[in-house]
Structure formats: C-alpha cells, structure tokens
Design a protein around this motif. Structure first.
Motif, PDB file in Angstrom:
ATOM      1  N   LEU A 135       0.815  -1.213   0.000  1.00  0.00           N
ATOM      2  CA  LEU A 135       0.000   0.000   0.000  1.00  0.00           C
ATOM      3  C   LEU A 135       0.849   1.264   0.000  1.00  0.00           C
ATOM      4  O   LEU A 135       0.372   2.324  -0.418  1.00  0.00           O
ATOM      5  N   ARG A 136       2.096   1.191   0.449  1.00  0.00           N
ATOM      6  CA  ARG A 136       2.944   2.383   0.438  1.00  0.00           C
ATOM      7  C   ARG A 136       3.358   2.782  -0.970  1.00  0.00           C
ATOM      8  O   ARG A 136       3.917   3.870  -1.166  1.00  0.00           O
ATOM      9  N   PHE A 137       3.112   1.934  -1.959  1.00  0.00           N
ATOM     10  CA  PHE A 137       3.361   2.346  -3.338  1.00  0.00           C
ATOM     11  C   PHE A 137       2.357   3.403  -3.773  1.00  0.00           C
ATOM     12  O   PHE A 137       2.595   4.104  -4.759  1.00  0.00           O
ATOM     13  N   VAL A 138       1.219   3.482  -3.089  1.00  0.00           N
ATOM     14  CA  VAL A 138       0.257   4.563  -3.326  1.00  0.00           C
ATOM     15  C   VAL A 138       0.653   5.716  -2.418  1.00  0.00           C
ATOM     16  O   VAL A 138       0.594   5.590  -1.192  1.00  0.00           O
ATOM     17  N   PRO A 139       1.086   6.849  -2.967  1.00  0.00           N
ATOM     18  CA  PRO A 139       1.622   7.923  -2.123  1.00  0.00           C
ATOM     19  C   PRO A 139       0.601   8.394  -1.086  1.00  0.00           C
ATOM     20  O   PRO A 139      -0.562   8.651  -1.400  1.00  0.00           O
ATOM     21  N   TYR A 140       1.060   8.467   0.175  1.00  0.00           N
ATOM     22  CA  TYR A 140       0.350   9.111   1.277  1.00  0.00           C
ATOM     23  C   TYR A 140      -0.921   8.356   1.687  1.00  0.00           C
ATOM     24  O   TYR A 140      -1.085   7.989   2.838  1.00  0.00           O
ATOM     25  N   LEU A 141      -1.857   8.130   0.764  1.00  0.00           N
ATOM     26  CA  LEU A 141      -3.094   7.442   1.129  1.00  0.00           C
ATOM     27  C   LEU A 141      -2.839   5.978   1.477  1.00  0.00           C
ATOM     28  O   LEU A 141      -3.543   5.411   2.324  1.00  0.00           O
ATOM     29  N   GLY A 142      -1.852   5.362   0.831  1.00  0.00           N
ATOM     30  CA  GLY A 142      -1.573   3.960   1.116  1.00  0.00           C
ATOM     31  C   GLY A 142      -1.117   3.734   2.551  1.00  0.00           C
ATOM     32  O   GLY A 142      -1.555   2.782   3.213  1.00  0.00           O
ATOM     33  N   ALA A 143      -0.254   4.607   3.048  1.00  0.00           N
ATOM     34  CA  ALA A 143       0.214   4.469   4.433  1.00  0.00           C
ATOM     35  C   ALA A 143      -0.937   4.661   5.417  1.00  0.00           C
ATOM     36  O   ALA A 143      -1.048   3.925   6.411  1.00  0.00           O
ATOM     37  N   LEU A 144      -1.798   5.631   5.145  1.00  0.00           N
ATOM     38  CA  LEU A 144      -2.956   5.833   6.020  1.00  0.00           C
ATOM     39  C   LEU A 144      -3.881   4.620   6.015  1.00  0.00           C
ATOM     40  O   LEU A 144      -4.384   4.197   7.063  1.00  0.00           O
ATOM     41  N   GLY A 145      -4.093   4.045   4.822  1.00  0.00           N
ATOM     42  CA  GLY A 145      -4.962   2.872   4.739  1.00  0.00           C
ATOM     43  C   GLY A 145      -4.398   1.674   5.477  1.00  0.00           C
ATOM     44  O   GLY A 145      -5.114   0.991   6.223  1.00  0.00           O
ATOM     45  N   SER A 146      -3.120   1.375   5.290  1.00  0.00           N
ATOM     46  CA  SER A 146      -2.519   0.232   5.978  1.00  0.00           C
ATOM     47  C   SER A 146      -2.493   0.444   7.485  1.00  0.00           C
ATOM     48  O   SER A 146      -2.746  -0.484   8.265  1.00  0.00           O
ATOM     49  N   GLY A 147      -2.222   1.663   7.926  1.00  0.00           N
ATOM     50  CA  GLY A 147      -2.261   1.944   9.361  1.00  0.00           C
ATOM     51  C   GLY A 147      -3.648   1.754   9.943  1.00  0.00           C
ATOM     52  O   GLY A 147      -3.800   1.209  11.053  1.00  0.00           O
ATOM     53  N   ALA A 148      -4.673   2.183   9.207  1.00  0.00           N
ATOM     54  CA  ALA A 148      -6.040   2.014   9.696  1.00  0.00           C
ATOM     55  C   ALA A 148      -6.425   0.532   9.759  1.00  0.00           C
ATOM     56  O   ALA A 148      -7.082   0.084  10.722  1.00  0.00           O
ATOM     57  N   ILE A 149      -6.010  -0.244   8.773  1.00  0.00           N
ATOM     58  CA  ILE A 149      -6.346  -1.673   8.775  1.00  0.00           C
ATOM     59  C   ILE A 149      -5.673  -2.386   9.940  1.00  0.00           C
ATOM     60  O   ILE A 149      -6.290  -3.199  10.648  1.00  0.00           O
ATOM     61  N   ILE A 150      -4.397  -2.084  10.167  1.00  0.00           N
ATOM     62  CA  ILE A 150      -3.677  -2.736  11.279  1.00  0.00           C
ATOM     63  C   ILE A 150      -4.272  -2.325  12.618  1.00  0.00           C
ATOM     64  O   ILE A 150      -4.445  -3.157  13.526  1.00  0.00           O
ATOM     65  N   THR A 151      -4.630  -1.074  12.747  1.00  0.00           N
ATOM     66  CA  THR A 151      -5.236  -0.610  14.008  1.00  0.00           C
ATOM     67  C   THR A 151      -6.576  -1.290  14.253  1.00  0.00           C
ATOM     68  O   THR A 151      -6.876  -1.722  15.375  1.00  0.00           O
ATOM     69  N   ALA A 152      -7.386  -1.393  13.189  1.00  0.00           N
ATOM     70  CA  ALA A 152      -8.689  -2.054  13.351  1.00  0.00           C
ATOM     71  C   ALA A 152      -8.529  -3.529  13.696  1.00  0.00           C
ATOM     72  O   ALA A 152      -9.259  -4.072  14.544  1.00  0.00           O
ATOM     73  N   PHE A 153      -7.568  -4.208  13.080  1.00  0.00           N
ATOM     74  CA  PHE A 153      -7.388  -5.633  13.363  1.00  0.00           C
ATOM     75  C   PHE A 153      -6.902  -5.856  14.790  1.00  0.00           C
ATOM     76  O   PHE A 153      -7.387  -6.760  15.492  1.00  0.00           O
ATOM     77  N   THR A 154      -5.936  -5.084  15.232  1.00  0.00           N
ATOM     78  CA  THR A 154      -5.450  -5.242  16.610  1.00  0.00           C
ATOM     79  C   THR A 154      -6.528  -4.873  17.621  1.00  0.00           C
ATOM     80  O   THR A 154      -6.592  -5.469  18.712  1.00  0.00           O
ATOM     81  N   ALA A 155      -7.395  -3.919  17.281  1.00  0.00           N
ATOM     82  CA  ALA A 155      -8.504  -3.601  18.177  1.00  0.00           C
ATOM     83  C   ALA A 155      -9.485  -4.765  18.275  1.00  0.00           C
ATOM     84  O   ALA A 155     -10.107  -4.986  19.327  1.00  0.00           O
ATOM     85  N   ALA A 156      -9.611  -5.519  17.183  1.00  0.00           N
ATOM     86  CA  ALA A 156     -10.545  -6.646  17.196  1.00  0.00           C
ATOM     87  C   ALA A 156     -10.019  -7.822  18.012  1.00  0.00           C
ATOM     88  O   ALA A 156     -10.801  -8.571  18.609  1.00  0.00           O
ATOM     89  N   ILE A 157      -8.704  -8.005  18.070  1.00  0.00           N
ATOM     90  CA  ILE A 157      -8.159  -9.169  18.782  1.00  0.00           C
ATOM     91  C   ILE A 157      -7.723  -8.824  20.197  1.00  0.00           C
ATOM     92  O   ILE A 157      -7.406  -9.741  20.975  1.00  0.00           O
TER      93      ILE A 157
END
Length: 618
Positions: free
Chosen positions: A259-281
């Motif tokens: 996702l970091r190959f997509v400038p700026y938005l990719g990092a935000l998206g991957s960070g949000a996904i990881i945060t949501a997954f860790t919040a779920a577990i």
C-alpha cells in the motif's frame, strides 16, 4: 560570469495552451491512462531486459522472459497474500463483533464529557414556557396505518456471478490492455527511441538522447529506491507485529509494503487496517495503542527522514514536488494518477532541463533550485540573512578553502550587487545589509587574528563607513598593530595585497589577505600609493610578492602611476594582478600586462603561487 537565461514569461497564449493540455489530459484519460502506465512500466522492466540481453539472449526472448519473471513474482506475492486473506476472512465474524463492542465503547467515552451539557440544555428547556401549539389527540378506536416494506427478490446464482464478472471485468480488461501495450513498447523500445530522436530533428539529437536517458534512469532509480524503502518498511512492521504476538503478521507487513506504493493514502490505509485488526483481537486497548503508535513512529521516520533524502536524490525532484505531483495527478486521473504521479513528474522535470517551454517545471519541481551559490548569497545579503549565509559558508568551508569561497560565491555575488547598484535597483537599506553581511562573513570565516575560536564583538557597519575593505583593515590594525604584524621576520616572507583607495580595491585586497593568512601566508593589505618615508629599503626586502586587483577602465591612469611607484619602492618584489571573470568593465589586457609580472584569474591561483605547499582546497 554566465547568467542563466530566464524562462519565458506567462502570457495569454501559454495560459490557453496549458488549459487545453489539461483539458485533453482530463477528457482523454480513458485512452491515455493505459498508454502512460505501460510506458512507465516499460522503464521499470527495461533494465531487466537489457541485463538479459547482455547474456546473449535475443530481444524478443529477453522481453518475454522479463515479463514472465515479473508476472511470476507478482503472482507469487498475490498467492501468498490471498492465502493469508482467506484465513483472515474465515475469522471475520468474531472480529466484527469485537469491533462493534470497541466502537460502542469509544462512542460512550466520547459522549460522556458532553452529557452534562446536554442535561443542562434539557433542564433549561423544561423550565421555559411552551408557546407552541399542541398536537391534536387521535380519536379513540382510530386505526393506525400499517407500514409496507418492499423487499427485492433474492438474487440467483447466475445474477451473483454476472455481477461479480461485471465488477472484475473492468480491472482485468484494463490490466490486459496495459500488459499488451507494455509488451509492444518493450519490443519496439529501440524503434520508439529512434522515432523520437527523428521527430526532434537532427540538430537536437544529442539533447534528445540525453533527455531520454535521464528520464529512463530517473524513473528506474525511483522505482528501485521505492521498492527498497517499502520492502524495508514492510519487514520492520511485520517483525514488530510478530514480536507483539499479532496474528498474520506476514500479511500485515506485506500489505503495508504494497500500500505504500500509493503515495500518502496507502500508508494511512494500511495503518487504519492494522489498528482495526489489533482492536478486534485485543480485549483491552494496550496492544491496539502500542501497534498504532509503533506504526506511526516508523511511518514518520521513513516519510520525513528516509524518503526525502532517498527519493529526492534518486528522482531529482524536491520532497514538496512529490506531494504536489500526487495531489495534481490524483485529482486529474484518480488512483492511477496517484500511483504514477512521481514517475510522471520525474519525466516532466527531465524534459524541463532540455525543453525551454517546460523549463519552469524543472525550476519549480527540481530537487536543487536553479540558482547558483553566488545568486543565493546576493539574495540573502539583500534581506540581511547573515545567519543563513554563514551557515552555508561554514558547510562550504568544510570541504574547500576561503579562497575558493571568494572565487565562486562571495565575489560573484558582489558582482551581482554592483550590477544592480549601477541600475538603481538596490535601495539604501539593502546597501547597508550588504555591507554588514560582507563584514560579518569576512570576520567570521577568515578572522584577522589566530584566535578564531574566541567570541568577538562585531562592530555594526553602517553607510557611514562607506568602505567595507577599509573597515576590515582597521579592525586588523587595531588587533595586530599598524603594520598588521611584526617586522622582525625573514626577508621576502611578506605578501602585500595592495589596491587603490577605492571601495572595490580595498575589499578585494582585504579578502585576498585573509584568504592567504588562512593558508599560513604572512599577508598584509595596504592602500596605494605607498608613501616614500614609510617604505625604506630595509622594509622593501621583506616583501616577496605584491597582489594588486585588476584595474577598471576608468581608473587605469591612477593604477598605472601606482604601479610605477611600486616598482620604484619594491624593486625586488613580484607584481601580480588578479582579474576575476566577473570584472566586465576591466581595462584591456594590453594596457595592464606591461606594468605587472603576472596576471592570474582567481584567488586560488594566487594562493597556489605564493604557497604551493598549502593546498588551495580540501
């Protein structure tokens, strides 16, 4: 001194042309996007094709092999990620329930601080008189309307497959089109380059070849640098999540890298996904906050320290240009434009170096601003930014001498100031800033005493001084005495830097004396003409060389008389004049050369002449 030709000014035709080009780019994006994407990918795959060709593989097999290798790598990565995603998908129901609980907790905590305000507002509403009309009561026994709900029929298997095919067909069709275009561009790579060179014309062959090579090299370096940075980022995130005990750490690390190959938005998206997954577990919030904080720290370090240096040096564009290009191409072409924004900007910057019409893009978006060190010195001196000048000069002197700094930055910058002063473009305040800056630079970078490390009290130089060189000489004489040092020295060990009693000559002589003293030469600056009574034969034997600034045309007669007196008072000294390249109003060479023993072109040549044992630069 060579001055770069300024780019053409904006006018109505250029604005209209630019508007038409932007309109064509926006309206023709369905056709242009696959072509541009294939062209950018061809620059990425071309080095692999050339590498295979070096091993004796013909062009067509090398191209097909390169595409197969790239496709196999992409397919392998996709298969691994797909397997991980299938495993995560099977656990989605429990993750969804946990996320709903966490969302409810966050909502409750967010509303709690405002509960007292809502209660106060409701209490005030109860105390206020009700002036509104009351709703009429429904008569007893009245029938209430029954709501009707319309439900669509349950889709059949055929409808589901058709819908899925319609969703997938668009990206697959575009990917196939890009792949076909990529194949033909790679096969016709040499032919396309020849066509572009032919289109540019025979007289522009060397420039076109250089532009194509720069663009290909810049894009290839960018993709390689981006791959290395993103891969390192993904490995770091994956290892950190694995250390925290987060399931599927490989998936989240690979997803972060991709996702970091997509400038700026990719990092935000991957960070949000990881945060949501860790919040779920995570039953609590410790793991979630730890992972989110770690991701934010790593992203900030990479984005603000690593990427600006790596991408800027590898692409030739400034970090700000990366942001602007992502915003521009993302707005114009959507996700595809966001993905290829940096390579497109690299190509435009390279084209701006070779095509005059695109030169403003190279100036605005290029990594290094198109100004010389002398121009930067002049601009900062006008505004009195002495601190910035000293900072840049200190960095320069760590790898070069003060003589070279004078030759390449200080004296050319002063020549720009003189040119603007003659045309009346510099006001009184700016003149004062320039004088003060020169004095501070000379005293800070090449102090007149050996105690350079001590704190010195600098006297403010105003227009009342009117002569910066004389002021600097007075400072030296106040510290070292009238003769700027002892006269009990070996014969022919003193170097005089002499000039007419003019502001230009005094400044050049004083700067040269400081440059020579920095190299260990016993240099002293004086003003011409020399008086007879103070320069007897005993003192004349102490002088080995006399440096004199090259005369301007309007003072040639006074300069010639001063040279004759020097010859008489210092018969054994070598007379050397230094003519800087920026002396545009200098006297003719044939009128100067008979009166001196040597004509040099820079302070560095003078330093090498009197002190060959001291290198002119580090």
């Amino acid at each position: 001194m060579h001055t770069p030709v300024p780019p053409s000014r904006l006018n109505a035709p250029s604005i209209i042309s630019a508007s038409c080009i932007l309109g064509l780019l926006y309206a023709g994006r369905p056709m242009l996007q696959p072509i541009v994407l294939a062209a950018v990918l061809s620059l990425l795959v071309a080095p692999l094709v050339r590498t295979l060709s070096q091993y004796g593989i013909r062009r067509v097999p090398a191209t097909l092999t390169a595409l197969l290798l790239a496709g196999a790598a992409a397919a392998g990565t996709g298969a691994i990620l797909a397997a991980q995603l299938v495993s995560v998908t099977s656990e989605l129901p429990q993750y969804q329930a946990a996320l709903l609980r966490k969302a409810e907790q966050l909502r409750t905590r967010a509303e709690r601080p405002l509960a007292w305000l809502e209660a106060g507002l409701n209490h005030g509403a109860e105390l206020a008189p009700d002036t509104g009309s009351e709703q009429p009561l429904q008569p007893a026994g009245a029938h209430q309307p029954v709501p009707v709900e319309i439900r669509p029929p349950h889709p059949s298997t055929g409808d589901t497959l058709a819908r899925l095919f319609s969703l997938v067909w668009g990206p697959i069709g575009e990917a196939g089109l890009v792949l076909v275009l990529l194949l033909f561009i790679l096969l016709e790579h040499e032919s396309l380059r020849d066509r572009l060179i032919r289109l540019a014309g025979q007289t522009q062959t060397s420039r076109t070849v250089r532009a194509l090579a720069d663009a290909a090299h810049g894009v290839s370096r960018f993709f390689f640098s981006q791959f290395v940075v993103n891969a390192a980022f993904g490995v770091a995130i994956g290892l950190a999540l694995w250390a925290f005990g987060v399931p599927h750490a490989i998936l989240w690390g690979a997803l972060s890298a991709l996702l970091r190959f997509v400038p700026y938005l990719g990092a935000l998206g991957s960070g949000a996904i990881i945060t949501a997954f860790t919040a779920a577990i995570d039953p609590g919030w410790t793991l979630t906050l730890s992972c989110a904080g770690l991701f934010a720290i790593v992203e900030l370090v990479v984005a603000n320290l690593v990427e600006p240096k790596v991408y800027g040096h590898s692409t030739g564009i400034s970090p700000l240009a990366v942001v602007i290009s992502a915003l521009f191409w993302g707005t114009l072409w959507g996700p595809v434009g966001l993905l290829i924004s940096t390579p497109l900007t690299v190509c435009l910057v390279v084209a701006g170096r070779h095509v005059r019409a695109l030169e403003p893009l190279s100036i605005l978006l290029g990594e290094a601003p198109s100004v010389t060190g002398a121009q930067r010195f002049f601009q900062r001196a006008l505004s009195g930014e002495t601190g910035a000048i000293l900072h840049d000069a200190a960095a320069y002197l760590r790898r070069a001498s003060f003589a070279r700094y004078c030759d390449h930055i200080l004296l050319p910058g002063l020549a720009l100031a003189v040119a603007d002063l003659r045309t009346g473009q510099i006001d009184t305040l700016q003149q004062e800033h320039i004088r003060s800056t020169i004095a501070d630079v000379a005293e800070s970078l090449a102090p007149s005493t050996a105690t350079a490390g001590r704190a010195r009290r600098r006297r403010h130089v105003s227009l009342l001084d009117a002569n910066v060189g004389a002021h600097l000489r007075q400072l030296r004489e106040a510290r070292l005495g009238r003769w700027q040092g002892s006269l009990d020295v070996p014969q022919r060990s003193i170097v005089l830097c002499a000039g007419l009693a003019l502001e230009r000559d005094d400044l050049v002589s004083e700067l040269l004396a400081r440059a020579l003293r920095e190299a260990g030469v016993d240099a002293r600056s004086i003003a011409l003409p020399l008086p007879h009574e103070e320069h007897g034969p005993d003192k004349a034997k102490l002088v080995s060389t006399v440096f004199i600034p090259y005369p301007l045309g309007d003072v040639l007669e006074a300069w010639t008389e001063a040279m004759a007196r020097l010859r008489m008072l210092l018969p054994h000294a070598i007379l050397v004049t230094i003519r800087a390249p920026q002396d545009e109003m200098a006297a003719p060479d044939q009128a100067v050369q008979p009166h001196v023993d040597m004509v040099l072109r820079s302070f560095e040549e003078g330093l090498a002449f009197v002190a060959p044992q001291h290198p002119a630069s580090a």
